[in-house]
Motif scaffolding. Sequence first.
Motif, PDB file in Angstrom:
ATOM      1  N   MET A  21       1.047  -1.584   0.266  1.00 53.70           N
ATOM      2  CA  MET A  21      -0.062  -0.061  -0.445  1.00 53.70           C
ATOM      3  C   MET A  21       0.766   1.200  -0.229  1.00 53.70           C
ATOM      4  O   MET A  21       0.543   2.560  -0.881  1.00 53.70           O
ATOM      5  CB  MET A  21      -0.741  -0.635   1.309  1.00 53.70           C
ATOM      6  CG  MET A  21      -1.535   1.131   1.178  1.00 53.70           C
ATOM      7  SD  MET A  21      -2.396   1.292   3.032  1.00 53.70           S
ATOM      8  CE  MET A  21      -2.295  -0.068   4.023  1.00 53.70           C
ATOM      9  N   LEU A  22       1.529   1.488   0.866  1.00 55.67           N
ATOM     10  CA  LEU A  22       2.464   2.334   1.017  1.00 55.67           C
ATOM     11  C   LEU A  22       3.315   2.460  -0.305  1.00 55.67           C
ATOM     12  O   LEU A  22       3.766   3.753  -1.028  1.00 55.67           O
ATOM     13  CB  LEU A  22       3.446   2.693   2.275  1.00 55.67           C
ATOM     14  CG  LEU A  22       2.978   2.232   3.763  1.00 55.67           C
ATOM     15  CD1 LEU A  22       4.139   2.225   4.759  1.00 55.67           C
ATOM     16  CD2 LEU A  22       2.379   3.282   3.683  1.00 55.67           C
ATOM     17  N   VAL A  23       4.710   1.574  -0.754  1.00 56.28           N
ATOM     18  CA  VAL A  23       5.366   1.354  -1.930  1.00 56.28           C
ATOM     19  C   VAL A  23       4.411   2.371  -3.463  1.00 56.28           C
ATOM     20  O   VAL A  23       4.552   2.721  -4.229  1.00 56.28           O
ATOM     21  CB  VAL A  23       5.542   0.459  -2.608  1.00 56.28           C
ATOM     22  CG1 VAL A  23       6.031   0.457  -4.143  1.00 56.28           C
ATOM     23  CG2 VAL A  23       6.720   0.071  -1.373  1.00 56.28           C
ATOM     24  N   VAL A 113      -5.060   4.910   6.471  1.00 58.75           N
ATOM     25  CA  VAL A 113      -3.887   4.902   7.347  1.00 58.75           C
ATOM     26  C   VAL A 113      -2.972   6.223   6.013  1.00 58.75           C
ATOM     27  O   VAL A 113      -2.048   7.242   7.223  1.00 58.75           O
ATOM     28  CB  VAL A 113      -3.303   3.302   6.540  1.00 58.75           C
ATOM     29  CG1 VAL A 113      -1.240   3.525   6.825  1.00 58.75           C
ATOM     30  CG2 VAL A 113      -3.699   2.313   7.517  1.00 58.75           C
ATOM     31  N   LEU A 114      -3.263   5.804   4.877  1.00 64.06           N
ATOM     32  CA  LEU A 114      -2.798   6.936   4.536  1.00 64.06           C
ATOM     33  C   LEU A 114      -3.372   8.421   4.405  1.00 64.06           C
ATOM     34  O   LEU A 114      -2.205   9.643   4.743  1.00 64.06           O
ATOM     35  CB  LEU A 114      -2.862   7.163   2.487  1.00 64.06           C
ATOM     36  CG  LEU A 114      -2.172   5.467   2.000  1.00 64.06           C
ATOM     37  CD1 LEU A 114      -2.916   4.960   0.778  1.00 64.06           C
ATOM     38  CD2 LEU A 114      -1.135   5.757   1.710  1.00 64.06           C
ATOM     39  N   SER A 116      -3.950   9.571   7.409  1.00 71.62           N
ATOM     40  CA  SER A 116      -3.258   9.653   8.709  1.00 71.62           C
ATOM     41  C   SER A 116      -1.788  10.253   8.621  1.00 71.62           C
ATOM     42  O   SER A 116      -0.624  11.231   8.748  1.00 71.62           O
ATOM     43  CB  SER A 116      -2.983   8.121   9.584  1.00 71.62           C
ATOM     44  OG  SER A 116      -4.282   8.193  10.153  1.00 71.62           O
ATOM     45  N   LEU A 117      -0.963   9.733   6.950  1.00 73.86           N
ATOM     46  CA  LEU A 117       0.560  10.114   7.227  1.00 73.86           C
ATOM     47  C   LEU A 117       0.443  11.044   6.390  1.00 73.86           C
ATOM     48  O   LEU A 117       1.820  12.057   6.031  1.00 73.86           O
ATOM     49  CB  LEU A 117       0.762   8.615   6.320  1.00 73.86           C
ATOM     50  CG  LEU A 117       1.190   7.072   6.447  1.00 73.86           C
ATOM     51  CD1 LEU A 117       1.244   6.483   5.714  1.00 73.86           C
ATOM     52  CD2 LEU A 117       2.122   7.579   7.807  1.00 73.86           C
ATOM     53  N   MET A 118      -0.726  11.543   5.398  1.00 69.40           N
ATOM     54  CA  MET A 118      -0.648  12.940   5.033  1.00 69.40           C
ATOM     55  C   MET A 118      -0.445  13.714   5.630  1.00 69.40           C
ATOM     56  O   MET A 118       0.193  15.098   6.021  1.00 69.40           O
ATOM     57  CB  MET A 118      -1.665  13.212   4.082  1.00 69.40           C
ATOM     58  CG  MET A 118      -2.300  11.573   2.896  1.00 69.40           C
ATOM     59  SD  MET A 118      -1.142  12.548   2.012  1.00 69.40           S
ATOM     60  CE  MET A 118      -2.191  13.890   1.387  1.00 69.40           C
ATOM     61  N   GLN A 119      -0.580  13.888   7.596  1.00 66.68           N
ATOM     62  CA  GLN A 119      -0.401  14.563   8.412  1.00 66.68           C
ATOM     63  C   GLN A 119       1.577  15.641   8.101  1.00 66.68           C
ATOM     64  O   GLN A 119       1.103  16.622   8.494  1.00 66.68           O
ATOM     65  CB  GLN A 119      -0.700  14.103   9.288  1.00 66.68           C
ATOM     66  CG  GLN A 119      -2.111  14.385  10.301  1.00 66.68           C
ATOM     67  CD  GLN A 119      -2.649  13.961  11.276  1.00 66.68           C
ATOM     68  OE1 GLN A 119      -1.706  14.238  12.109  1.00 66.68           O
ATOM     69  NE2 GLN A 119      -3.385  12.599  11.029  1.00 66.68           N
ATOM     70  N   ILE A 120       1.601  13.972   8.230  1.00 65.13           N
ATOM     71  CA  ILE A 120       3.359  14.516   8.710  1.00 65.13           C
ATOM     72  C   ILE A 120       3.777  14.845   7.168  1.00 65.13           C
ATOM     73  O   ILE A 120       4.997  15.113   7.157  1.00 65.13           O
ATOM     74  CB  ILE A 120       4.172  13.504   9.339  1.00 65.13           C
ATOM     75  CG1 ILE A 120       3.940  12.314   8.311  1.00 65.13           C
ATOM     76  CG2 ILE A 120       4.043  13.890  10.422  1.00 65.13           C
ATOM     77  CD1 ILE A 120       5.144  11.001   8.794  1.00 65.13           C
ATOM     78  N   ALA A 121       3.411  14.557   5.893  1.00 61.27           N
ATOM     79  CA  ALA A 121       4.044  15.120   4.766  1.00 61.27           C
ATOM     80  C   ALA A 121       4.079  16.098   3.878  1.00 61.27           C
ATOM     81  O   ALA A 121       5.029  16.396   3.005  1.00 61.27           O
ATOM     82  CB  ALA A 121       3.266  13.711   3.229  1.00 61.27           C
TER      83      ALA A 121
END
Length: 122
Positions: A21-23, A113-114, A116-121
């Motif tokens: 998913m991340l890749v 999940v994605l 949530s990661l956008m917050q730090i991206a």
Amino acid sequence: MPLRVMIVEDEMLLALDLEDMLVDAGYTVVGQASDMPQAIALAETVGGSVDVAIMDVNLARGTNGIETAGALRQRWNIPSLFVSGNLDERTRAAAQEWQPIGFVGKPYSEREVLSSLMQIAT
């Protein structure tokens, strides 16, 4: 530069699913660990060059994701995103000490999940 993500998950199929998913979303997965010693060794290997750890709460060999998140935060300032089926209020309160970027319950959706990661991206 894409986010560099460490996956700390003791269920191999879930870890592989997260990695795919991340890749696919354009992130760089620096590696996977199933317990605290492996996570510390992985962070050491990449010189702490990790933007976020996706962290389960219960890890292999009796190790604890909250303690692992604390070690990563203290030594390399790596924040964690807790993705777990064990996110009761007591667990969340204990994890807050390490300033996680968030909590996602299992079963999770890719979108959860994605996002949530956008917050730090950004």
